[in-house]
Design an enzyme around this catalytic site. Structure first.
Site, PDB file in Angstrom:
ATOM      1  N   SER A 140      10.574 -19.729  67.778  1.00  0.00           N
ATOM      2  CA  SER A 140      10.887 -20.111  69.174  1.00  0.00           C
ATOM      3  C   SER A 140      12.293 -19.635  69.505  1.00  0.00           C
ATOM      4  O   SER A 140      13.122 -19.463  68.600  1.00  0.00           O
ATOM      5  CB  SER A 140      10.843 -21.643  69.300  1.00  0.00           C
ATOM      6  OG  SER A 140      11.317 -22.054  70.566  1.00  0.00           O
ATOM      7  N   TYR A 153      14.120 -29.969  66.543  1.00  0.00           N
ATOM      8  CA  TYR A 153      13.174 -28.860  66.775  1.00  0.00           C
ATOM      9  C   TYR A 153      13.877 -27.518  66.562  1.00  0.00           C
ATOM     10  O   TYR A 153      13.335 -26.616  65.913  1.00  0.00           O
ATOM     11  CB  TYR A 153      12.609 -28.978  68.198  1.00  0.00           C
ATOM     12  CG  TYR A 153      11.574 -27.920  68.532  1.00  0.00           C
ATOM     13  CD1 TYR A 153      10.396 -27.803  67.795  1.00  0.00           C
ATOM     14  CD2 TYR A 153      11.770 -27.044  69.603  1.00  0.00           C
ATOM     15  CE1 TYR A 153       9.449 -26.825  68.115  1.00  0.00           C
ATOM     16  CE2 TYR A 153      10.816 -26.077  69.931  1.00  0.00           C
ATOM     17  CZ  TYR A 153       9.667 -25.972  69.175  1.00  0.00           C
ATOM     18  OH  TYR A 153       8.726 -25.017  69.485  1.00  0.00           O
TER      19      TYR A 153
END
Ligand SMILES: NC(=O)c1ccc[n+]([C@@H]2O[C@H](COP(=O)([O-])OP(=O)(O)OC[C@H]3O[C@@H](n4cnc5c(N)ncnc54)[C@H](OP(=O)(O)O)[C@@H]3O)[C@@H](O)[C@H]2O)c1
Length: 254
Positions: A140, A153
């Site tokens: 990501s 995250y």
């Protein structure tokens, strides 16, 4: 028509980017082995793609025995040309001062250790695939840029990027490509819903007023393109954002 040399394992194939990738690759003649925990959703995928194009395997990437069982079934079914590590996600968006250790543990387990568990076990098979194999890691932009409330995250996705880089170092000289795909904001049905523990209003607010966030199909197309390059061409890293997102923190809202 599926091509027996083109057999690909896709984790997280029951929804979002993984599902769209399974569809895109099946449409290109890949035989897809679709992994996820939800059997019903995998069955829907098989109904859409056909049993010749898609083989479902229920697998929890956080469970060693489940991954071992899945790998045995995958290898019993024939050679493996590519692995797409898509299972993953975010849990919570709390600042470090308030966040929950358990949320971090789960994110590390799904995203990082889940990728390790299955990649490690499939490496020998990938490296003897005709022409060589490919490991794709869906990390990501969160693995590149930190943002407030995103530390757990971002750390997990950063670890996945490092995993991809390290694997490329370690396996250089062997017939293996390692491709990192780092998406920005992708409006999938469940990603933000899971992140906010089922709170639909909070999930909807993430995309509200953002013109054209990426779709799961946009990322699936990037993966399809990277895989379809010649075996000797390794698309090292693809960073893909919607036009309305300059960085994780800088998103244009109407
Ligand atoms: N959406 C975004 O904005 C975005 C941006 C950048 C990167 N990503 C990354 O892209 C990947 C896919 O995201 P998405 O938006 O498509 O999310 P999604 O729709 O929530 O899909 C997540 C997938 O992971 C599977 N999964 C979750 N936990 C699992 C486990 N323990 N074992 C096996 N499978 C598991 C889920 O299937 P089951 O629940 O059926 O197991 C589901 O198929 C994730 O790694 C995410 O971090 C997403």
């Amino acid at each position: 028509m599926t091509n027996s040399n083109k057999r690909v394992v896709v984790t997280g194939a029951s929804s979002g980017i993984g599902r769209a990738t399974a569809v895109a690759l099946a449409n290109e003649g890949w035989k897809v082995v679709a992994l996820a925990r939800r059997e019903e959703r995998l069955r829907d995928l098989v109904a859409e793609l056909g049993a010749d194009a898609c083989e479902p395997i229920v697998c929890d990437v956080t469970d060693d025995a489940s991954v071992q069982g899945a790998v045995e079934r995958i290898l019993a079914g024939g050679q493996v040309k590519a692995l797409i590590n898509c299972a993953g996600g975010a849990i919570g968006q709390d600042r470090i001062a308030q966040c929950n250790v358990e949320d971090w543990r789960k994110m590390y387990d799904i995203n990082v250790l889940g990728t390790l568990r299955i990649t490690q076990k499939l490496l020998p098979a990938l490296e003897v695939a005709p022409g060589g194999g490919t490991v794709v890691v869906i990390s990501s932009v969160a693995g590149i840029e930190a943002y407030e409330g995103g530390a757990g995250y971002c750390a997990a996705k950063s670890a996945e990027r490092v995993f991809a880089q390290t694997l490329r170092f370690e396996e250089v000289g062997k017939p293996l490509r390692v491709i990192d795909v780092s998406p920005g904001m992708v409006a999938t049905e469940e990603f933000s819903l899971n992140r906010f523990h089922g709170d639909q209003a909070k999930a909807d607010a993430v995309y509200a007023g953002v013109p054209n966030p990426l779709t799961a199909e946009d990322i699936a197309e990037c993966i399809r393109w990277a895989l379809d390059q010649p075996d000797t061409v390794d698309v090292d890293s693809l960073v893909v954002r919607p036009r309305a997102q300059a960085s994780a923190q800088r998103v244009y809202h109407r």
